[in-house]
Write a protein that holds these residues in place. Structure first.
Motif, PDB file in Angstrom:
ATOM      1  N   LYS A  26      -1.859  -3.469   3.511  1.00  0.00           N
ATOM      2  CA  LYS A  26      -0.750  -2.854   4.202  1.00  0.00           C
ATOM      3  C   LYS A  26       0.485  -2.955   3.246  1.00  0.00           C
ATOM      4  O   LYS A  26       0.398  -3.328   2.079  1.00  0.00           O
ATOM      5  CB  LYS A  26      -0.459  -3.805   5.293  1.00  0.00           C
ATOM      6  CG  LYS A  26      -0.086  -5.377   4.910  1.00  0.00           C
ATOM      7  CD  LYS A  26      -0.203  -6.070   6.295  1.00  0.00           C
ATOM      8  CE  LYS A  26       1.282  -6.358   6.735  1.00  0.00           C
ATOM      9  NZ  LYS A  26       1.831  -6.149   7.812  1.00  0.00           N
ATOM     10  N   GLY A  27       1.553  -2.238   3.544  1.00  0.00           N
ATOM     11  CA  GLY A  27       2.823  -2.171   2.937  1.00  0.00           C
ATOM     12  C   GLY A  27       3.518  -3.337   2.749  1.00  0.00           C
ATOM     13  O   GLY A  27       3.253  -4.465   3.355  1.00  0.00           O
ATOM     14  N   THR A  56       3.512   7.333   1.851  1.00  0.00           N
ATOM     15  CA  THR A  56       4.365   6.736   3.217  1.00  0.00           C
ATOM     16  C   THR A  56       5.733   6.281   2.964  1.00  0.00           C
ATOM     17  O   THR A  56       6.587   6.304   3.638  1.00  0.00           O
ATOM     18  CB  THR A  56       3.594   5.468   3.707  1.00  0.00           C
ATOM     19  OG1 THR A  56       3.329   4.483   2.660  1.00  0.00           O
ATOM     20  CG2 THR A  56       1.959   5.836   4.016  1.00  0.00           C
ATOM     21  N   GLY A 103      -1.506  15.044   8.244  1.00  0.00           N
ATOM     22  CA  GLY A 103      -2.557  14.322   7.218  1.00  0.00           C
ATOM     23  C   GLY A 103      -2.991  15.750   6.328  1.00  0.00           C
ATOM     24  O   GLY A 103      -3.391  15.594   5.201  1.00  0.00           O
ATOM     25  N   ILE A 133      -5.727   2.717   4.359  1.00  0.00           N
ATOM     26  CA  ILE A 133      -6.879   3.833   3.928  1.00  0.00           C
ATOM     27  C   ILE A 133      -6.708   4.816   5.007  1.00  0.00           C
ATOM     28  O   ILE A 133      -7.168   5.156   5.915  1.00  0.00           O
ATOM     29  CB  ILE A 133      -8.310   3.083   4.524  1.00  0.00           C
ATOM     30  CG1 ILE A 133      -8.490   1.782   3.703  1.00  0.00           C
ATOM     31  CG2 ILE A 133      -9.402   3.859   4.193  1.00  0.00           C
ATOM     32  CD1 ILE A 133      -9.822   1.136   4.659  1.00  0.00           C
ATOM     33  N   ASP A 135      -5.419   9.539   4.655  1.00  0.00           N
ATOM     34  CA  ASP A 135      -5.872  10.760   4.133  1.00  0.00           C
ATOM     35  C   ASP A 135      -5.675  10.808   2.616  1.00  0.00           C
ATOM     36  O   ASP A 135      -6.684  10.962   2.082  1.00  0.00           O
ATOM     37  CB  ASP A 135      -5.004  11.700   4.742  1.00  0.00           C
ATOM     38  CG  ASP A 135      -5.344  12.043   6.210  1.00  0.00           C
ATOM     39  OD1 ASP A 135      -6.238  12.753   6.551  1.00  0.00           O
ATOM     40  OD2 ASP A 135      -4.739  11.410   6.947  1.00  0.00           O
ATOM     41  N   LEU A 138      -8.197   8.602   0.954  1.00  0.00           N
ATOM     42  CA  LEU A 138      -9.612   9.109   1.027  1.00  0.00           C
ATOM     43  C   LEU A 138      -9.748  10.264   0.119  1.00  0.00           C
ATOM     44  O   LEU A 138     -10.726  10.552  -0.319  1.00  0.00           O
ATOM     45  CB  LEU A 138      -9.921   9.755   2.520  1.00  0.00           C
ATOM     46  CG  LEU A 138     -10.029   8.309   3.481  1.00  0.00           C
ATOM     47  CD1 LEU A 138     -10.131   8.784   4.866  1.00  0.00           C
ATOM     48  CD2 LEU A 138     -11.263   7.464   3.348  1.00  0.00           C
ATOM     49  N   ASP A 139      -8.633  11.347   0.034  1.00  0.00           N
ATOM     50  CA  ASP A 139      -8.715  12.468  -0.839  1.00  0.00           C
ATOM     51  C   ASP A 139      -8.869  12.013  -2.285  1.00  0.00           C
ATOM     52  O   ASP A 139      -9.663  12.671  -3.100  1.00  0.00           O
ATOM     53  CB  ASP A 139      -7.574  13.201  -0.698  1.00  0.00           C
ATOM     54  CG  ASP A 139      -7.716  14.021   0.584  1.00  0.00           C
ATOM     55  OD1 ASP A 139      -8.701  14.742   0.824  1.00  0.00           O
ATOM     56  OD2 ASP A 139      -6.673  14.149   1.259  1.00  0.00           O
ATOM     57  N   THR A 162      -6.248  -6.970   6.116  1.00  0.00           N
ATOM     58  CA  THR A 162      -6.246  -5.640   5.522  1.00  0.00           C
ATOM     59  C   THR A 162      -6.991  -5.411   4.248  1.00  0.00           C
ATOM     60  O   THR A 162      -7.595  -4.421   4.091  1.00  0.00           O
ATOM     61  CB  THR A 162      -4.967  -4.734   5.590  1.00  0.00           C
ATOM     62  OG1 THR A 162      -4.359  -5.482   4.591  1.00  0.00           O
ATOM     63  CG2 THR A 162      -4.337  -5.066   6.972  1.00  0.00           C
ATOM     64  N   LYS A 165     -10.624  -5.348   4.625  1.00  0.00           N
ATOM     65  CA  LYS A 165     -11.128  -3.597   5.030  1.00  0.00           C
ATOM     66  C   LYS A 165     -11.155  -2.756   3.916  1.00  0.00           C
ATOM     67  O   LYS A 165     -12.017  -2.038   3.571  1.00  0.00           O
ATOM     68  CB  LYS A 165     -10.225  -3.251   6.040  1.00  0.00           C
ATOM     69  CG  LYS A 165     -10.399  -3.971   7.387  1.00  0.00           C
ATOM     70  CD  LYS A 165      -9.491  -3.321   8.410  1.00  0.00           C
ATOM     71  CE  LYS A 165      -9.096  -4.148   9.594  1.00  0.00           C
ATOM     72  NZ  LYS A 165      -8.189  -3.525  10.449  1.00  0.00           N
ATOM     73  N   THR A 168     -14.017  -3.448   1.492  1.00  0.00           N
ATOM     74  CA  THR A 168     -15.371  -3.271   2.056  1.00  0.00           C
ATOM     75  C   THR A 168     -15.546  -1.635   2.149  1.00  0.00           C
ATOM     76  O   THR A 168     -16.739  -1.320   1.478  1.00  0.00           O
ATOM     77  CB  THR A 168     -15.387  -3.490   3.566  1.00  0.00           C
ATOM     78  OG1 THR A 168     -15.032  -4.953   3.726  1.00  0.00           O
ATOM     79  CG2 THR A 168     -16.900  -3.093   4.241  1.00  0.00           C
ATOM     80  N   LEU A 169     -14.352  -0.692   2.110  1.00  0.00           N
ATOM     81  CA  LEU A 169     -14.716   0.442   1.947  1.00  0.00           C
ATOM     82  C   LEU A 169     -15.072   0.797   0.436  1.00  0.00           C
ATOM     83  O   LEU A 169     -15.729   1.806   0.180  1.00  0.00           O
ATOM     84  CB  LEU A 169     -13.387   1.237   2.574  1.00  0.00           C
ATOM     85  CG  LEU A 169     -13.500   2.691   2.376  1.00  0.00           C
ATOM     86  CD1 LEU A 169     -14.243   3.594   3.424  1.00  0.00           C
ATOM     87  CD2 LEU A 169     -12.083   3.471   2.461  1.00  0.00           C
TER      88      LEU A 169
END
Lengths: 241, 241
Positions: A26-27, A56, A103, A133, A135, A138-139, A162, A165, A168-169
């Motif tokens: 998180k930020g 962001t 996005g 997590i 766009d 992921l890109d 967070t 998570k 994990t990804l």
């Protein structure tokens, strides 16, 4: 149709030895501060680029105190040198305005920046990632396969949840995680260190809360005197980052 | 084709008197803490809903200590009551997993949640928004016209820079801004208050950094004893929120 810019990205990054994405679940955990200070510290002995991809809230230009330096166009974009860093930020294209990006626009801007920027020969490229997590993350994972991650958290349970998570990804996608930094620490609990260990991740250091960090915004020399810089130097001495 | 769910959203929110979005330019400023504490404080005299739409790092369920309460299906979704609040979070659908959502998926999930949730009669619906100006914020502005914004920042220049951008966007789109809360304050500077005034925004209060906040996670009574709760009560007494 395959976007023709994608094939260019590998070529653009060919002379970059290591790509380290500074990331957070998180930020507000000091991610941009850590990314900038890491880049400045490494630049004392190496050739380093800093790439602000935090759509962001881009802030490395404020932290570095970037003034008037602008990229040049020459078969792509040549980033300016700022405080000894080869520096690129999406603010050069958004002009730091209140530009809400959808996005698809984030993806497009990210691909464009990766495809046009001429980094040249670098020992390290430090990327300030957007938190979480989304766009852009992921890109980046899709487009740049050699990224290693350094994850920043605070001592707060809410921030660390967070991190879990995100870790994990990254593991599912088989991206290496250098380790976890606990930033702005104001307690004596070792729970983040323990939890990091439970995740099987490397706990790099805890960085005490340092009021001098806020005052150091925009000043390279002061940034290199903060607790963040001190701890990063310790990590670089003891462990191969 | 117009998404048929969109026409349903107005009807779902018809019996809600006021909708307050707690928002921030960047993450980590305590937005979810403020949103939850505001909801709990208002609920002492009013009927209040809390809606977690922070797709980047949902955390009100941790702050509230939600256990096992689950929405029921009956011509839509009836949110459970948690600590006296009518409570809904996207975690009921993402199961709190590492689910990376693309922009289009965020839009879809947001529309779905707005279209199916049966809030019933409420005096206040407090929404915990994602930080910044991303897909979810833009969709909410498009779909729910009566939202008022309460903006949370810290004392940091980096956080406040992003507040400026958000305030600019909200004003252009003519959404009311209740005011700005300066959270986790650890200095004596009044610069955030002054800068808020320059933007023509209402400065609501400064909330001193309170280590008890972290310990209060998951405990309603402790949350209502934090500095955040105390300052929110003061605001409610002096000013009509």
């Amino acid at each position: 149709m395959v976007d023709p810019r994608i094939s260019v990205i590998d070529e653009r990054l060919r002379q970059v030895s290591r790509i380290i994405a500074v990331s957070s679940g998180k930020g507000g955990v000091g991610k941009s501060m850590v990314a900038t200070t890491l880049a400045l510290t490494l630049a004392q002995n190496s050739k380093v680029g800093l790439f602000d991809l935090d759509f962001t809230s881009p802030s490395t230009h404020l932290i570095l105190g970037v003034k008037k330096a602008l990229p040049k166009e020459d078969k792509g974009i040549i980033p300016p040198e700022v405080n000894g860093l080869v520096y690129m930020s999406l603010i050069y294209y958004s002009k730091d305005q209140a530009v809400p990006l959808r996005g698809a626009d984030v993806s497009n801007a990210l691909i464009e920046l990766l495809a046009v920027t001429q980094w040249g020969k670098l020992d390290f490229l430090i990327i300030d990632m957007p938190p979480g997590i989304g766009d852009a993350v992921l890109d980046l994972l899709r487009l740049v396969k050699r990224v290693e991650f350094l994850i920043v958290t605070t001592s707060s349970l809410l921030a660390f949840e967070t991190v879990k998570k995100q870790a994990t990804l990254l593991r599912e996608l088989k991206f290496p995680i250098i380790g976890v930094l606990e930033n702005m620490k104001m307690n004596n609990s070792d729970s983040i260190q323990l939890e990091t260990g439970k995740l099987g991740l490397n706990f790099l250091a805890e960085i005490p809360y340092d009021p001098k960090v806020e005052e150091a915004i925009g000043n390279k020399n002061k940034l290199l005197e903060t607790m963040i810089a001190e701890k990063i130097r310790e990590i670089l001495q003891v462990k191969a980052l």
